[in-house]
Design a protein around this motif. Structure first.
Motif, PDB file in Angstrom:
ATOM      1  N   GLU A   1     -17.418 -19.576 -45.023  1.00 48.84           N
ATOM      2  CA  GLU A   1     -16.283 -20.209 -44.335  1.00 48.84           C
ATOM      3  C   GLU A   1     -15.336 -19.179 -43.743  1.00 48.84           C
ATOM      4  OE1 GLU A   1     -14.238 -23.802 -45.737  1.00 48.84           O
ATOM      5  OE2 GLU A   1     -15.669 -23.757 -47.393  1.00 48.84           O
ATOM      6  N   VAL A   2     -15.034 -18.139 -44.521  1.00 49.66           N
ATOM      7  CA  VAL A   2     -14.096 -17.146 -43.969  1.00 49.66           C
ATOM      8  C   VAL A   2     -14.729 -16.385 -42.822  1.00 49.66           C
ATOM      9  CG1 VAL A   2     -12.670 -16.828 -46.013  1.00 49.66           C
ATOM     10  CG2 VAL A   2     -14.714 -15.455 -45.749  1.00 49.66           C
ATOM     11  N   ILE A   3     -16.041 -16.208 -42.913  1.00 48.28           N
ATOM     12  CA  ILE A   3     -16.729 -15.537 -41.808  1.00 48.28           C
ATOM     13  C   ILE A   3     -16.715 -16.437 -40.582  1.00 48.28           C
ATOM     14  CG2 ILE A   3     -18.988 -14.743 -41.001  1.00 48.28           C
ATOM     15  CD1 ILE A   3     -19.462 -13.680 -43.841  1.00 48.28           C
ATOM     16  N   GLY A   4     -16.957 -17.733 -40.822  1.00 48.08           N
ATOM     17  CA  GLY A   4     -16.996 -18.684 -39.714  1.00 48.08           C
ATOM     18  C   GLY A   4     -15.661 -18.794 -39.002  1.00 48.08           C
TER      19      GLY A   4
ATOM     20  N   PRO B   1      -3.763 -36.520 -53.389  1.00 52.08           N
ATOM     21  CA  PRO B   1      -4.752 -36.475 -54.477  1.00 52.08           C
ATOM     22  C   PRO B   1      -6.105 -36.012 -53.931  1.00 52.08           C
ATOM     23  CG  PRO B   1      -4.384 -38.724 -53.770  1.00 52.08           C
ATOM     24  CD  PRO B   1      -3.413 -37.884 -53.012  1.00 52.08           C
ATOM     25  N   ASN B   2      -7.021 -35.793 -54.848  1.00 46.05           N
ATOM     26  CA  ASN B   2      -8.368 -35.431 -54.427  1.00 46.05           C
ATOM     27  C   ASN B   2      -8.931 -36.531 -53.533  1.00 46.05           C
ATOM     28  OD1 ASN B   2      -8.383 -33.027 -55.795  1.00 46.05           O
ATOM     29  ND2 ASN B   2      -9.166 -33.957 -57.678  1.00 46.05           N
ATOM     30  N   GLY B   3      -9.562 -36.124 -52.446  1.00 44.29           N
ATOM     31  CA  GLY B   3     -10.171 -37.094 -51.532  1.00 44.29           C
ATOM     32  C   GLY B   3      -9.193 -37.649 -50.526  1.00 44.29           C
ATOM     33  N   ALA B   4      -7.994 -37.077 -50.477  1.00 44.66           N
ATOM     34  CA  ALA B   4      -6.993 -37.602 -49.549  1.00 44.66           C
ATOM     35  C   ALA B   4      -7.285 -37.205 -48.099  1.00 44.66           C
ATOM     36  CB  ALA B   4      -5.614 -37.098 -49.959  1.00 44.66           C
ATOM     37  N   GLY B   5      -8.063 -36.141 -47.909  1.00 44.07           N
ATOM     38  CA  GLY B   5      -8.374 -35.680 -46.548  1.00 44.07           C
ATOM     39  C   GLY B   5      -7.778 -34.319 -46.243  1.00 44.07           C
ATOM     40  N   LYS B   6      -7.203 -33.686 -47.253  1.00 43.29           N
ATOM     41  CA  LYS B   6      -6.543 -32.393 -47.037  1.00 43.29           C
ATOM     42  C   LYS B   6      -7.536 -31.332 -46.542  1.00 43.29           C
ATOM     43  CE  LYS B   6      -5.155 -31.862 -51.307  1.00 43.29           C
ATOM     44  NZ  LYS B   6      -5.777 -33.010 -51.981  1.00 43.29           N
ATOM     45  N   THR B   7      -8.638 -31.222 -47.280  1.00 43.05           N
ATOM     46  CA  THR B   7      -9.610 -30.184 -46.932  1.00 43.05           C
ATOM     47  C   THR B   7     -10.219 -30.452 -45.562  1.00 43.05           C
ATOM     48  OG1 THR B   7     -10.067 -29.728 -49.244  1.00 43.05           O
ATOM     49  CG2 THR B   7     -11.768 -29.084 -47.660  1.00 43.05           C
TER      50      THR B   7
ATOM     51  N   TYR C   1      -7.312 -17.698 -42.787  1.00 43.31           N
ATOM     52  CA  TYR C   1      -7.827 -18.867 -43.523  1.00 43.31           C
ATOM     53  C   TYR C   1      -8.335 -18.466 -44.903  1.00 43.31           C
ATOM     54  CZ  TYR C   1     -11.107 -22.708 -44.576  1.00 43.31           C
ATOM     55  OH  TYR C   1     -11.794 -23.718 -45.166  1.00 43.31           O
ATOM     56  N   LEU C   2      -7.846 -19.191 -45.883  1.00 44.34           N
ATOM     57  CA  LEU C   2      -8.371 -19.013 -47.239  1.00 44.34           C
ATOM     58  C   LEU C   2      -8.933 -20.358 -47.695  1.00 44.34           C
ATOM     59  CD1 LEU C   2      -8.820 -17.480 -49.879  1.00 44.34           C
ATOM     60  CD2 LEU C   2      -6.519 -18.126 -50.563  1.00 44.34           C
ATOM     61  N   PRO C   3     -10.254 -20.474 -47.747  1.00 41.34           N
ATOM     62  CA  PRO C   3     -10.833 -21.768 -48.120  1.00 41.34           C
ATOM     63  C   PRO C   3     -10.721 -22.034 -49.617  1.00 41.34           C
ATOM     64  CG  PRO C   3     -12.576 -20.171 -47.751  1.00 41.34           C
ATOM     65  CD  PRO C   3     -11.300 -19.479 -47.455  1.00 41.34           C
ATOM     66  N   GLN C   4     -10.974 -23.280 -49.941  1.00 37.79           N
ATOM     67  CA  GLN C   4     -10.882 -23.671 -51.356  1.00 37.79           C
ATOM     68  C   GLN C   4     -11.886 -22.889 -52.199  1.00 37.79           C
ATOM     69  OE1 GLN C   4     -11.306 -27.877 -51.854  1.00 37.79           O
ATOM     70  NE2 GLN C   4     -11.273 -27.795 -54.074  1.00 37.79           N
TER      71      GLN C   4
ATOM     72  N   PHE D   1      -0.515 -17.886 -38.202  1.00 35.97           N
ATOM     73  CA  PHE D   1      -0.652 -19.150 -38.932  1.00 35.97           C
ATOM     74  C   PHE D   1      -1.686 -18.966 -40.040  1.00 35.97           C
ATOM     75  CE2 PHE D   1      -2.252 -23.701 -38.925  1.00 35.97           C
ATOM     76  CZ  PHE D   1      -1.164 -24.184 -39.618  1.00 35.97           C
ATOM     77  N   LEU D   2      -1.279 -19.362 -41.227  1.00 32.14           N
ATOM     78  CA  LEU D   2      -2.153 -19.164 -42.386  1.00 32.14           C
ATOM     79  C   LEU D   2      -2.523 -20.526 -42.955  1.00 32.14           C
ATOM     80  CD1 LEU D   2      -3.098 -16.551 -43.727  1.00 32.14           C
ATOM     81  CD2 LEU D   2      -1.172 -16.717 -45.295  1.00 32.14           C
ATOM     82  N   LEU D   3      -3.800 -20.723 -43.101  1.00 30.43           N
ATOM     83  CA  LEU D   3      -4.278 -21.977 -43.687  1.00 30.43           C
ATOM     84  C   LEU D   3      -4.782 -21.683 -45.094  1.00 30.43           C
ATOM     85  CD1 LEU D   3      -6.358 -23.235 -40.661  1.00 30.43           C
ATOM     86  CD2 LEU D   3      -4.361 -24.389 -41.593  1.00 30.43           C
TER      87      LEU D   3
END
Lengths: 1142, 307
Positions: free
Chosen positions: A93-96, B37-43, B80-83, B156-158
């Motif tokens: 994901e970070v690469i993408g 909550p989980n499944g709210a659509g945030k991700t 971007y920092l993913p979950q 912008f940081l996600l």
């Protein structure tokens, strides 16, 4: 630039990451270790004179080749799904989300893998070079980096790039690392073991079968076709790469980026298709078809007869590789005037001028290789004229070597493998064989009609760069001192005078050292590459001895064949060893012989082997032998090995001087012409090789059947199968019928000529006797020199020759050519007695009986041999006949050998002759008589699975109704190596419960002892069927009026063919039964069982075709005849027997 | 930087309910907390913003440019920092960041080196730069994740669920880092843990079932819970009854009793002491859900003075 730096940056880290994985390190270590060990092993062997590869580069390249194979497997295992690593470590994901484009990203990853694997390749290359350098430091020859670097660039890297790209694409499509690896490995193995060498190298992505071996003479030769193929795979790699980018799971930067990737993919596919089309066009059928049509249109009409050529040749000039001014003196041999002269000239050579002798231009029509010159005035029958042609250009390698098929001309089957190295003009080397049509040849080259050899004389002047030596036909004239027409600086000119007419001309040039000597009036010259001069200099200190030996060889050549060496000069020229492979590809005899020229493959290690042999022989004789004597022997050995090789007929014929003596001196016409053109020289070559070895080396005559399987193939199952297949074919169609089908089945016809055709001359020679046959050939040779000869003429001459033999030669030859019978011989008796000759001396009377069990007459040569003396007789045996031959020898004979001339027998029949000490007072006699029916004793009974005596219970009930019974039913299968008279089949069955045995039974005709043998299917063939073999199985043998012995046999103890079970006694009329129980440790094979009568007069006779030993587990009566565990005399294998006898 | 989300919807293939359903909002400088909550659509929203996927409908404008049309430009300005963040275990932290810098077109060695240095310093991993990431703890890996996200100094940081799975100490450290980073850029933090953003956010968006339920200043949300938040002490039996009537925000054992913080619209329970609501109280009140019990650990650590 930014993108490039990003790609390189990504590649760097991808490479680092790959190289840090455990998998890469393990596989990399294996990939380096295997070639390294192999390289060292080869180097050690070669340094000891045992060269496994051919020539300089082959051995050295073997490790690198092996690495190339390993590399593809490594890629499959390492790369797999190239995205998997990112996903696995959750970095995808970070690469993408990074600003880098998908193309940059995938390209970086791609280059990272290529870089890691490339480094490994370089490591292997460096190690291979190091090993090679170490070896060469011993052999003293220079090491060249060029072949390795070329191989890396042409073979390893393109294969690497393609395979990585393909694996990337597979990863993008399949998304399963295991699946990708599996598919990639299967693909690689399919290419290596099946596809690679087929379809003109189309599938050979690794160039595994490309002609990339290095030659000191020409380097890598002409590799344009290889480069085309490499470009094709690079284009495919680009397409695969584009596909991988397209399928990369990431949103593209922009539509433009998407468009660019798709353009790249489609463009690459298009480029690949264009390249493919180009390659196909190189061999295009359309071109052949065009050639054929042109030849039909332009080549029609009678061809002139060439009388004399004056060729002024300039090689490698600034304007063209080849420039020739040719004055052609032609004659009209026909009965009608000629207004047009038809010639064949390589289509790559452009005609600049065509004039008459007076300089008047001639009308020219040119299409492909056909050249038609319109004469100013018709050429009347018997008249001659001179035309002058001037042409220049390069050899078009698609313009020759075409085969005429049913509908069109086509190239041979291994285009890619052959490359186009069948003719070339390169700065280092030129090789223009006659068939490259480098000079104008009379008539269209590809003609349906008979093509008579155009014997002509010539004066050939060749100008080349000064560093090159020229070799062509005729005698090399010394440069005249007052020659004012000097060639330009840095060029040299030589003149060759061809006074003795030759049928064709060749032109060779290269970097050679020339060694010359006049031997028996023949100017002999040896041309070797400077790097290989040591193999000549090895003999320098014994030059006179070597020249003497060569003189003896030339003398013997004439004496043994009855044909004199026809030319004033003999040039022996080193040529790149790969050429031999091309001739193998063409299956062409005599590819390395031109008139007055013999070629041999370059061999850098030859001197090493000479030196080793010298040391070994000196040690063996403890210094009691003159080194010059050893060197003379080594020289002879080299001559025999190179020019009189008998390893394979075609191998031997490829460089056989017999072609000089026989083929180049006459044209072969009319019915059965191939017998005289191909089979006769083959026979002569083999006989010459045998006789010359016997003459010079004191060796024995070859042990091998005349016209049977080749001696060297005696142990080869594949050869045996091919032999059986050939026999079956010859039972369907006669030699004459196959002659008519030669155009459509050339391979088959060639095999037939080499087997049955060749043996015909052996039979004729055996009937006439060696000396008479030689005289016949000598006479015929002199009468037909530079003329035509037909088989009828040979046959007539042979039949009219007086002979003592009681053989109808006319009928024999007729049968040989027109009948489909193939005789089969059995040696039924060989006994001997000591007789008083009435003058106080003891002589040995030997009586041999031979039976021909097949229809159709056959002929055998019986050779009775003692320590010093031997006697030979040729006997004709009719179909179904048994003959008795009585022979007398003055010393104790120890064996009799029957050599059939083309029969079903694969090998000669041999039996020892045991003779009691008692001396009988009886007159010795020498005779041949047919054994009357009442005297015949059935010597052996074979029950095959096709015969009535064989039974195998076939269960009719469904399996579920009889669950206790196992193993299904017996099934019949065909296999060439199975025993069979006319159908080579066997029965097989899975192990069962003992209720379905295979049974062989026969009624015994005479009381006595019989050797019982079981024919076992060759284990490797059984495994090939994928059935496996029983570990053990049981055979029960009934004998002696009802006794039954059960033998438990282990498959590992058996060999393919006859396995002796034991010697058993039977009463007349008794039913002898052998039963193979289906209770066994695996799949069973039932083929044939043999009962062979043991002659009480000579119980130790071993006249097996090949007696296999089954030494242990004997329980029959025969077992009691020798100490436990020791094989009885008849059970000795043929090999043991021969060891004892010789 | 100004991000405008217009009527954004996302329906996954085969799903019966939209992951995002007509979400519209604007994001500006500072930290925006994306709660739900989980499944709210945030991700899903984060993935669309980070150009990982395409929405079914709607539009995202970044400084007036369409996100989907200008993906390359947007990728350059986003961090971007993913979950689920991970790094190549065979690379050191420095190498990994250097690799990420190359993927961001930072091609000059000196510039790259400086950025990597800064990023490591920013997240407190300066001393771990030569260590292979395969040996990192979860917290260190998260900090490395932030380091790679800020490598290019994005506007912008996600950040998607940044503290999931972290121990309390790391979680607090992480909040501090995010707090510092928010000083000069826009940050969108997606979380279902209110504590992650309570101290730093100037803006809160609440998603539930793919719909945007609230978007505004946290104080607005907090004010909705004013007078509805209480602390009280109950025994185990009392807690059972209490939790059926009120939304429990926090529970802490105190001797034989439980100190409980509840929020609700009903009358306060007997013995309850009214308190000032926090954002967490407000979120619980707004959503009508109990707090995640794991948050109790955070509360304990905060009370111990680490917060």
């Amino acid at each position: 630039m930014r993108a490039l730096r990003a790609i390189l940056g990504i590649a760097r880290y991808e490479r680092i990451m790959l190289m840090r994985t455990v998998r890469f390190r393990i596989l990399g270590a294996i990939a380096i270790a295997i070639p390294l060990v192999l390289g060292i092993l080869l180097a050690v062997l070669e340094a000891q004179g045992l060269e496994l590869g051919a020539g300089l580069a082959a051995g050295a390249f073997v490790p690198f080749y092996v690495y190339s194979y390993l590399q593809t497997l490594m890629i499959a295992l390492l790369v797999g799904d190239f995205r998997a690593a990112d996903q696995r470590v959750r970095a995808a994901e970070v690469i993408g989300a990074r600003p880098v484009s998908t193309v940059e990203l995938v390209a970086g990853k791609f280059l990272g893998v290529v870089g890691a694997m490339g480094l490994l390749s370089v490591a292997v290359l460096v190690l291979s070079v190091a090993v090679q350098a170490a070896k060469m430091s011993i052999t003293g020859t220079p090491v060249s980096l060029a072949p390795y670097v070329s191989s890396l660039l042409l073979m390893t890297l393109p294969a690497l790039i393609y395979m990585v790209a393909l694996t990337f694409l597979l990863g993008a499509v399949l998304r399963q690392q295991a699946a990708v690896s599996l598919v990639a490995i299967v693909y690689t193995l399919a290419v290596l073991f099946y596809l690679g060498n087929r379809y003109g190298g189309f599938f050979d992505f690794g160039a595994f079968y490309a002609p990339l071996y290095y030659s000191d003479l020409i380097g890598l030769g002409d590799i344009r076709r290889v480069i085309d193929q490499r470009l094709f795979y690079l284009a495919l790699a680009m397409a695969a790469f584009g596909g991988a980018v397209e399928l990369y799971p990431r949103l593209p930067h922009s539509r433009r980026a998407t468009l660019a990737v798709r353009s790249l993919t489609l463009g690459s596919v298009a480029a690949a298709l264009v390249l493919l089309g180009y390659m196909q066009q190189q061999d295009a059928a359309s071109q052949r078809e065009r050639e054929r049509l042109l030849q039909e249109q332009l080549g029609a009409g009678p061809a002139p007869q060439m009388v004399h050529y004056v060729l002024d040749v300039k090689l490698l000039t600034a304007s063209a590789p080849l420039h020739v001014r040719a004055e052609l003196q032609c004659r009209n041999p026909h009965s009608v005037p000629l207004d047009t002269l038809v010639f064949a000239l390589n289509p790559g050579l452009r005609l600049h001028r065509a004039t008459s002798a007076s300089g008047a231009p001639l009308a020219v029509a040119r299409g492909e290789s056909v050249l038609r010159l319109g004469l100013l005035e018709p050429l009347l029958p018997g008249d001659s004229t001179v035309v002058v042609l001037e042409y220049a250009g390069d050899i078009d390698r698609n313009g020759f070597d075409l085969r005429r098929g049913e509908r069109s001309l086509h190239k041979g089957r291994w285009d890619f493998m052959k490359g186009d190295l069948t003719a070339w003009i390169r700065p280092r080397s030129t090789y223009l064989p006659p068939r490259s049509l480098w000079y104008p040849v009379a008539g269209a080259w590809y003609t349906d009609g008979e093509r008579l050899k155009p014997f002509a004389t010539a004066e050939i002047q060749v100008e080349v760069p000064a560093a090159l030596e020229v070799i062509t036909q005729g005698q090399r004239l010394a440069a005249a001192p007052d020659d004012t027409d000097l060639p330009p600086a840095a060029r040299t000119r030589s003149t060759w005078l061809v006074e003795h007419p030759v049928p064709e001309f060749s032109l060779l040039a290269g970097h050679y050292m020339r060694y010359e000597a006049s031997i028996n009036g023949v100017d002999c010259a040896l041309y070797v590459h400077p790097d290989h001069r040591r193999q000549v200099e090895f003999f320098a200190d014994t030059r006179e001895r070597i020249v003497d030996t060569a003189a003896q060889l030339l003398d013997a050549l004439e004496q043994e064949t009855g044909l004199p060496y026809p030319y004033p000069r003999l040039s022996i020229v080193e040529v790149p060893f790969v050429i031999q492979w091309y001739y193998e590809g063409w299956r062409e005899s005599g590819g390395l012989v031109h008139p007055g020229i013999l070629m041999l493959e370059e061999d850098v290690l030859m001197e090493q082997r000479f030196a080793l042999n010298l040391r070994q022989r000196q040690e063996r004789f403890g210094g009691n032998i003159d080194p010059s004597e050893i060197k003379a022997q080594l020289f002879l050995q080299a001559m025999f090995d190179n020019f009189l090789s008998g390893v394979r007929p075609r191998g031997g014929m490829r460089r056989s001087p017999v072609l000089h003596l026989w083929n180049f001196e006459r044209s072969f016409v009319s019915q059965q012409a191939p017998l005289l053109e191909h089979a006769m020289p083959l026979f002569m070559h083999e006989r010459l090789a045998t006789d010359m070895r016997g003459l010079f080396a004191g060796g024995r005559r070859w042990f091998g059947m005349r016209g049977g399987m080749r001696p060297s193939d005696a142990g080869s199952n594949d050869a045996a199968a091919a032999w059986d297949a050939l026999i079956l074919e010859l039972q369907q169609r006669s030699l004459a019928e196959l002659d008519a089908a030669a155009a459509t089945e050339p391979e088959l016809y060639r095999d037939v000529l080499e087997a049955k055709g060749k043996s015909l001359f052996g039979a004729v020679q055996a009937v006439l006797g060696g000396d008479v046959f030689r005289q016949l050939v000598s006479r015929l040779g002199a009468e037909t020199r530079h003329d035509t000869v037909s088989f009828d003429r040979f046959q007539t001459a042979a039949v009219n020759t007086e002979t003592d033999a009681d053989v109808d030669l006319q009928a024999l030859v007729h049968d040989w050519i027109h009948n489909t019978h193939v005789p089969g011989f059995t040696l039924t008796r060989s006994i001997g007695r000591r007789l008083d000759d009435g003058w106080g001396s003891v002589v040995y009377q030997v009586i041999v009986r031979i039976r021909n069990g097949e229809p159709g007459r056959g002929i055998v040569e019986i050779n009775l041999r003692g320590r010093q003396d031997e006697v030979t007789r040729v006997v004709e045996i009719g179909g179904g006949q048994e003959v008795e031959v009585a022979m007398i020898l003055w010393e104790r004979p120890f064996r009799v050998m029957i050599e059939p001339f083309f029969a079903r027998n694969r090998r000669p029949l041999i039996a020892p002759v045991s003779i009691p000490e008692e001396v009988f007072d009886e007159l010795p006699r020498s005779y041949v008589r047919i054994v009357p029916e009442e005297e015949r004793v059935v010597s052996e009974i074979i029950v095959d699975n096709e015969d009535e005596g064989f039974s195998m219970p076939v269960r009719r009930v469904q399996r579920f109704l009889r669950p206790g019974l196992q193993g299904d039913n017996w099934e019949i299968r065909e296999m060439p190596l199975a025993f069979g008279r006319y159908e080579n089949t066997f029965a097989h069955k899975a192990p069962g419960d003992g209720a379905q045995p295979a049974v062989w039974s026969t009624r015994i005709p005479h009381t006595g002892e019989y050797d019982v043998a079981y024919y076992f299917v060759p284990p490797h063939m059984a495994r090939r069927f994928g059935f496996g073999l029983a570990d053990w199985f049981m055979l029960s043998v009934s004998h002696s009026g009802g006794q039954v012995d059960t033998l438990r046999l282990q498959s590992d103890d058996l060999v393919g063919g006859w396995n002796l079970l034991g010697r058993f006694r039977y009463e007349e009329g008794e039913e002898a039964v052998v039963e193979l129980s289906d209770r066994a440790g695996g799949r069973l094979y039932a083929d044939a069982v043999r009962w062979r009568y043991v002659d009480p007069a000579n119980p130790d006779a071993a006249y097996e075709e090949e007696v296999m030993t089954f030494g242990s587990g004997m329980s029959g009566r025969g077992a009691g005849r020798q100490p436990a565990g020791q094989p009885s005399t008849p059970q000795r294998s043929l090999g043991n027997l021969l060891d004892r006898l010789f | 930087m100004y991000i405008e989300i217009r009527d954004l919807s996302m329906m996954y293939p085969g799903a019966s309910q939209a992951a995002l359903d007509g979400v519209s909002m604007e994001l500006r400088h500072g930290t925006t907390g994306l709660l739900g909550p989980n499944g709210a659509g945030k991700t899903t929203l984060i993935k669309i913003l980070s150009t990982q996927m395409l929405p079914t409908a709607g539009q995202v404008l970044v400084d007036g440019r369409d996100l989907q049309e200008q993906r390359a430009a947007v990728r350059r300005s986003f961090g971007y920092l993913p979950q689920n963040f991970g790094a190549y275990p065979d690379l050191t932290a420095w190498e990994f960041l250097d690799y990420m810098a190359r993927l961001s077109h930072l091609n000059h060695r000196s510039e790259r080196s400086e950025r990597v240095h800064q990023a490591l310093q920013e997240v407190g991993l300066m001393n771990e730069g030569d260590r292979r990431t395969g040996t990192f703890s979860g917290g260190m890996m998260r900090r490395l994740g932030i380091a790679q996200a800020i490598l290019t100094e994005p506007d912008f940081l996600l950040v998607d669920e940044p503290t999931v799975g972290l121990d309390p100490e790391e979680r607090i450290r992480f909040r501090r880092i995010l707090g510092r980073l928010s000083e000069n850029r826009a940050i969108l933090i997606s979380t279902h843990i209110v504590g992650d953003i309570s101290s730093t956010c100037e803006d809160v968006a609440v998603l539930s079932g793919g719909r945007l339920l609230f978007h505004g200043h946290p104080d607005v949300l907090v004010r909705q819970a004013a007078g509805r938040t209480w602390n009280l002490y109950v025994d185990d039996a009392g807690f059972e009854a209490l939790s059926r009537q009120f939304n429990v925000v926090g529970v802490a054992p105190e001797g034989d009793m439980l100190a409980v913080r509840v929020v609700g619209d009903q009358d306060p329970p007997t013995g309850a002491e009214p308190v000032e609501p926090s954002l967490e109280d407000a979120y619980v009140h707004f959503m009508g859900v109990d707090v995640d019990p794991t948050e109790l650990e955070v509360a304990v650590v905060e009370e111990a003075g680490l917060a």
